[in-house]
Design an enzyme around this catalytic site. Structure first.
Site, PDB file in Angstrom:
ATOM      1  N   LYS A   1      -1.198  -7.892 -15.654  1.00  0.00           N
ATOM      2  CA  LYS A   1      -2.254  -8.235 -14.682  1.00  0.00           C
ATOM      3  C   LYS A   1      -3.092  -7.008 -14.349  1.00  0.00           C
ATOM      4  O   LYS A   1      -2.555  -5.907 -14.210  1.00  0.00           O
ATOM      5  CB  LYS A   1      -1.603  -8.759 -13.393  1.00  0.00           C
ATOM      6  CG  LYS A   1      -2.586  -9.074 -12.272  1.00  0.00           C
ATOM      7  CD  LYS A   1      -1.914  -9.784 -11.096  1.00  0.00           C
ATOM      8  CE  LYS A   1      -1.378  -8.820 -10.078  1.00  0.00           C
ATOM      9  NZ  LYS A   1      -0.769  -9.489  -8.905  1.00  0.00           N
TER      10      LYS A   1
ATOM     11  N   HIS B   1       7.175  -0.844  -5.467  1.00  0.00           N
ATOM     12  CA  HIS B   1       6.650  -0.672  -6.817  1.00  0.00           C
ATOM     13  C   HIS B   1       6.887   0.749  -7.311  1.00  0.00           C
ATOM     14  O   HIS B   1       7.591   0.978  -8.277  1.00  0.00           O
ATOM     15  CB  HIS B   1       5.160  -1.034  -6.809  1.00  0.00           C
ATOM     16  CG  HIS B   1       4.512  -0.931  -8.144  1.00  0.00           C
ATOM     17  ND1 HIS B   1       3.148  -0.852  -8.317  1.00  0.00           N
ATOM     18  CD2 HIS B   1       5.037  -0.877  -9.375  1.00  0.00           C
ATOM     19  CE1 HIS B   1       2.887  -0.754  -9.597  1.00  0.00           C
ATOM     20  NE2 HIS B   1       4.004  -0.774 -10.257  1.00  0.00           N
TER      21      HIS B   1
ATOM     22  N   GLN C   1       0.879  -1.186   0.000  1.00  0.00           N
ATOM     23  CA  GLN C   1       0.000   0.000   0.000  1.00  0.00           C
ATOM     24  C   GLN C   1       0.909   1.226   0.000  1.00  0.00           C
ATOM     25  O   GLN C   1       1.237   1.781   1.051  1.00  0.00           O
ATOM     26  CB  GLN C   1      -0.897  -0.044   1.246  1.00  0.00           C
ATOM     27  CG  GLN C   1      -1.928   1.078   1.311  1.00  0.00           C
ATOM     28  CD  GLN C   1      -3.116   0.876   0.393  1.00  0.00           C
ATOM     29  OE1 GLN C   1      -3.444  -0.254   0.032  1.00  0.00           O
ATOM     30  NE2 GLN C   1      -3.767   1.955  -0.015  1.00  0.00           N
TER      31      GLN C   1
HETATM   32  C1  R5P Z   1       1.812  -8.097  -6.336  1.00  0.00           C
HETATM   33  O1  R5P Z   1       1.989  -7.538  -7.376  1.00  0.00           O
HETATM   34  C2  R5P Z   1       2.643  -9.256  -5.911  1.00  0.00           C
HETATM   35  O2  R5P Z   1       3.825  -9.352  -6.621  1.00  0.00           O
HETATM   36  C3  R5P Z   1       1.890 -10.552  -6.025  1.00  0.00           C
HETATM   37  O3  R5P Z   1       1.666 -10.851  -7.393  1.00  0.00           O
HETATM   38  C4  R5P Z   1       0.573 -10.478  -5.314  1.00  0.00           C
HETATM   39  O4  R5P Z   1       0.729  -9.906  -4.058  1.00  0.00           O
HETATM   40  C5  R5P Z   1       0.011 -11.863  -5.180  1.00  0.00           C
HETATM   41  O5  R5P Z   1      -1.177 -11.776  -4.486  1.00  0.00           O
HETATM   42  P1  R5P Z   1      -2.226 -12.952  -4.525  1.00  0.00           P
HETATM   43  O6  R5P Z   1      -1.482 -14.230  -4.267  1.00  0.00           O
HETATM   44  O7  R5P Z   1      -3.188 -12.612  -3.418  1.00  0.00           O
HETATM   45  O8  R5P Z   1      -2.892 -12.917  -5.856  1.00  0.00           O
END
Ligand code: R5P
Length: 302
Positions: A197, A134, A100
């Site tokens: 994504k 990020h 966050q």
């Molecule tokens: C976010 O960008 C992270 O790199 C992971 O892809 C993310 O936190 C994975 O979350 P979840 O397993 O809940 O989809």
């Protein structure tokens, strides 16, 4: 109280991390000592540290399930200072609240900045592994501490993948994973690609596969963290539909909330490998030697 400067630096740990603490202390030839912890019936906690501490103290606390652990760190760091510790290092193999990093909606807490400043107020140095940075370039921007060391699990996960799979195709499930994919792929000259994504909710993600042939390939999805498992599950589903021979998962941090492991297996994922930054049955790689190297670096300058 005055510390004893003649004593070697000590690694303080909590009982639930005694195995990690042993590995790190052995790899760094450090003394280690347990922080005693008592939970009162009303939920408050009491800590007890060794009453003689050296000048330089290291506290190990990996910050999955972070809320109570942040209070532990508040109590432990202040107590260590009161006992004379002059230089305090936090080893947090998993660093919580890094995702966050902006207020996505008006009024939202920017947890990364708040937790980062909280920890920077307690410690002189911080060592962590693959923090989820990020929109900030360095850990010090999020956690403004004098000495911040960022390590990565990607190289050791790459070595594991090289030992377990023939000519694998590394795939990052989202754009943010590109940094770890590039690091791992370059180590063994793996083919690699990265998905796109869009997150629609805690457990709802849309993924677009990269424009490359996956037919017949042994694919390994590599990321910093899996939490609910839905990101890698969705990517695995699409990859298998597109003809991948197999899909395995390698992550630095096995957060694996709730039924995450089952979600991944139900999507057709074969094996799940993680580092020991968070203790889990999927741990296949130890970061102890890497963490010990960073500790030596900090102790040399403290
Ligand atoms: C976010 O960008 C992270 O790199 C992971 O892809 C993310 O936190 C994975 O979350 P979840 O397993 O809940 O989809």
């Amino acid at each position: 109280m005055k510390s004893n400067p003649l004593l070697k630096p000590v690694l303080l740990f909590f009982e639930d991390e005694h195995e990690s603490a042993t590995r790190i202390a052995d790899a760094s030839s450090m003394e280690r000592a347990k922080i005693e912890r008592h939970r009162f019936p009303d939920g408050e906690i009491k800590l007890r540290l060794p009453d003689t501490l050296p000048d330089r103290v290291v506290i190990l606390r990996t910050l999955n399930d972070p809320n109570e652990k942040l209070v532990e760190l508040l109590l432990a760091a202040h107590t260590a200072r009161g006992l004379g510790a002059r230089h305090l290092t936090l080893v947090a193999p998993y660093l919580a609240y890094m995702r966050q990093d902006i207020a996505f909606h008006p009024g939202e807490a920017i947890s990364q900045r708040i937790v980062g400043q909280f920890l920077a107020g307690l410690f002189d140095a911080v060592i962590t592994v693959d923090p989820h940075l990020h929109r900030v370039a360095t850990l010090q921007e999020a956690l403004p501490v004098a000495n911040a060391i960022v390590l990565s699990g990607a190289p050791l996960l790459a070595d594991l993948i090289a030992a377990r799979r023939q000519q694998p195709l590394l795939v990052g499930p989202d754009e943010e994973s590109a940094q770890w994919i590039a690091l791992a792929a370059s180590r063994h000259d793996f083919d690699y690609a990265v998905c796109r994504k869009v997150r629609n909710g805690d457990r709802a993600v849309d993924i677009a596969l990269p424009d490359c042939t996956v037919t017949g390939r042994q694919v390994v999805l590599l990321d910093d963290v899996a939490s609910t498992g839905h990101t890698v599950a969705r990517a695995a589903h699409l990859l298998l539909d597109a003809g991948a021979a197999s899909v395995d998962v390698a992550v630095t941090h096995a957060l694996f909330a709730g039924d995450a492991l089952q979600v991944m297996l139900d999507a057709g994922i074969g094996e799940v490998w993680s580092t020991d930054c968070i203790t889990h049955s999927s741990n296949a790689v130890s970061m102890a030697t890497t963490l010990a190297g960073a500790l030596a670096q900090i102790q040399a300058t403290a």
